[in-house]
Design a protein around this motif. Structure first.
Motif, short mmCIF file in Angstrom:
data_model
loop_
_atom_site.label_atom_id
_atom_site.label_comp_id
_atom_site.label_asym_id
_atom_site.label_seq_id
_atom_site.Cartn_x
_atom_site.Cartn_y
_atom_site.Cartn_z
N VAL A 70 1.00 -1.24 0.03
CA VAL A 70 0.09 -0.01 -0.01
C VAL A 70 0.85 1.21 -0.01
O VAL A 70 2.10 1.19 0.63
CB VAL A 70 -0.93 0.07 1.23
N GLU A 71 0.38 2.22 -0.49
CA GLU A 71 1.06 3.56 -0.69
C GLU A 71 0.62 4.52 0.16
O GLU A 71 -0.59 4.62 0.59
CB GLU A 71 1.26 4.12 -1.96
N SER A 72 1.45 5.39 1.01
CA SER A 72 1.03 6.19 2.07
C SER A 72 2.13 7.45 1.93
O SER A 72 3.32 7.09 2.08
CB SER A 72 0.93 5.57 3.39
N GLY A 73 1.86 8.47 1.83
CA GLY A 73 2.81 9.68 1.55
C GLY A 73 3.91 9.44 0.88
O GLY A 73 5.03 9.97 0.96
N GLY A 74 3.68 8.96 -0.51
CA GLY A 74 4.69 8.75 -1.49
C GLY A 74 5.61 7.40 -1.06
O GLY A 74 6.48 7.55 -1.91
N ALA A 95 1.51 -4.70 3.88
CA ALA A 95 -0.13 -4.68 4.41
C ALA A 95 -0.29 -6.01 4.35
O ALA A 95 -0.12 -6.98 3.45
CB ALA A 95 -0.80 -3.77 3.75
N TYR A 96 -0.95 -6.38 5.77
CA TYR A 96 -1.12 -7.80 5.79
C TYR A 96 -2.88 -7.97 6.02
O TYR A 96 -3.26 -7.16 7.04
CB TYR A 96 -0.55 -8.47 7.15
N THR A 97 -3.68 -8.32 5.27
CA THR A 97 -5.15 -8.28 5.41
C THR A 97 -5.58 -9.65 5.32
O THR A 97 -5.28 -10.39 4.77
CB THR A 97 -5.40 -7.39 3.72
N VAL A 156 -3.65 -5.01 8.80
CA VAL A 156 -2.42 -4.16 9.57
C VAL A 156 -1.31 -3.83 8.56
O VAL A 156 -0.97 -4.72 7.77
CB VAL A 156 -2.01 -5.07 10.49
N THR A 157 -0.67 -2.60 8.69
CA THR A 157 0.29 -2.17 7.60
C THR A 157 1.37 -2.07 8.64
O THR A 157 1.63 -1.12 9.75
CB THR A 157 -0.30 -0.85 7.23
N SER A 158 2.48 -2.37 8.04
CA SER A 158 3.99 -2.18 8.57
C SER A 158 4.47 -0.94 8.81
O SER A 158 4.26 -0.13 7.64
CB SER A 158 5.01 -3.13 7.84
N PRO A 159 4.91 -0.25 9.65
CA PRO A 159 5.18 1.08 9.73
C PRO A 159 6.59 1.24 9.02
O PRO A 159 7.20 2.48 8.77
CB PRO A 159 5.32 1.49 11.23
N ILE A 160 7.47 0.38 8.64
CA ILE A 160 8.68 0.18 7.98
C ILE A 160 8.62 0.45 6.42
O ILE A 160 7.95 -0.59 5.79
CB ILE A 160 9.57 -1.02 8.40
N PRO A 161 9.05 1.32 5.78
CA PRO A 161 8.88 1.44 4.20
C PRO A 161 9.57 0.22 3.67
O PRO A 161 10.64 -0.18 3.99
CB PRO A 161 9.44 2.53 3.76
N VAL A 162 8.71 0.09 2.56
CA VAL A 162 9.29 -1.36 1.72
C VAL A 162 10.58 -0.98 0.99
O VAL A 162 11.00 0.16 0.63
CB VAL A 162 8.50 -1.79 0.49
N GLY A 163 11.71 -1.71 1.12
CA GLY A 163 13.08 -1.39 0.71
C GLY A 163 13.86 -1.05 1.72
O GLY A 163 15.16 -1.19 1.37
#
Length: 161
Positions: free
Chosen positions: A81-85, A90-92, A139-146
């Motif tokens: 999921v994208e948020s703030g660029g 995300a785990y759904t 639930v979305t991880s607070p750590i950006p992908v990459g």
């Protein structure tokens, strides 16, 4: 108990009222008396259909514990999921909203599958949609992908007393 309208007319008689909710009620819906008495068949950790989902997960995801559920849309899935660029993992999953009240649901995250590496993901559970008794949550991880080389989610459940 007798149910009457305001004019005093009898409409229904109830001989017995069950106030039992939660997992025991679900057990009775799927298991006969002998199976209910056998924790290897109907206990929370049992997996009578051998699909890899123990009964407490089948209970939460509104699945039949006697039919393998490999392709159910209720089962957890990981997406981006994208948020703030930025992009986040995300785990759904879809769950029976009333049954979730009888479970302690903890989503954990790890950068490896090693024992002792799992940590609770301390973020709120987001309800994406609801239809009848079912709701889709994420639930979305607070750590950006990459940021990390890899990441894994898992769900831990325990029945509440």
């Amino acid at each position: 108990m007798c149910i009457r309208d305001r004019g005093g007319t009898n409409h229904a008689w109830l001989d017995q009222v069950s106030l039992e909710y939660g997992y025991p009620l679900w057990q009775r819906a799927y298991f006969n008396t002998a199976e209910q008495a056998n924790p290897l068949a109907s206990g929370p950790a049992a997996d009578p259909d051998a699909d890899g989902w123990c009964n407490q997960f089948e209970y939460l995801y509104n699945l039949n514990p006697k039919i393998p559920d490999s392709g159910s849309p209720n089962l957890p899935a990981v997406s981006i999921v994208e948020s703030g660029g930025q992009e986040f993992a995300a785990y759904t999953w879809s769950q029976h909203a009333q049954r979730a009240a009888y479970l302690a649901v903890t989503v954990e995250f790890s950068t490896s599958l090693e024992s002792g590496s799992w940590q609770p993901l301390d973020v709120p559970l987001e309800v994406l949609s609801s239809s009848g008794a079912m709701e889709t949550v994420r639930v979305t991880s607070p750590i950006p992908v990459g940021t990390l080389p890899q990441g894994f989610f898992r769900t831990k459940l325990s029945l509440l007393p």
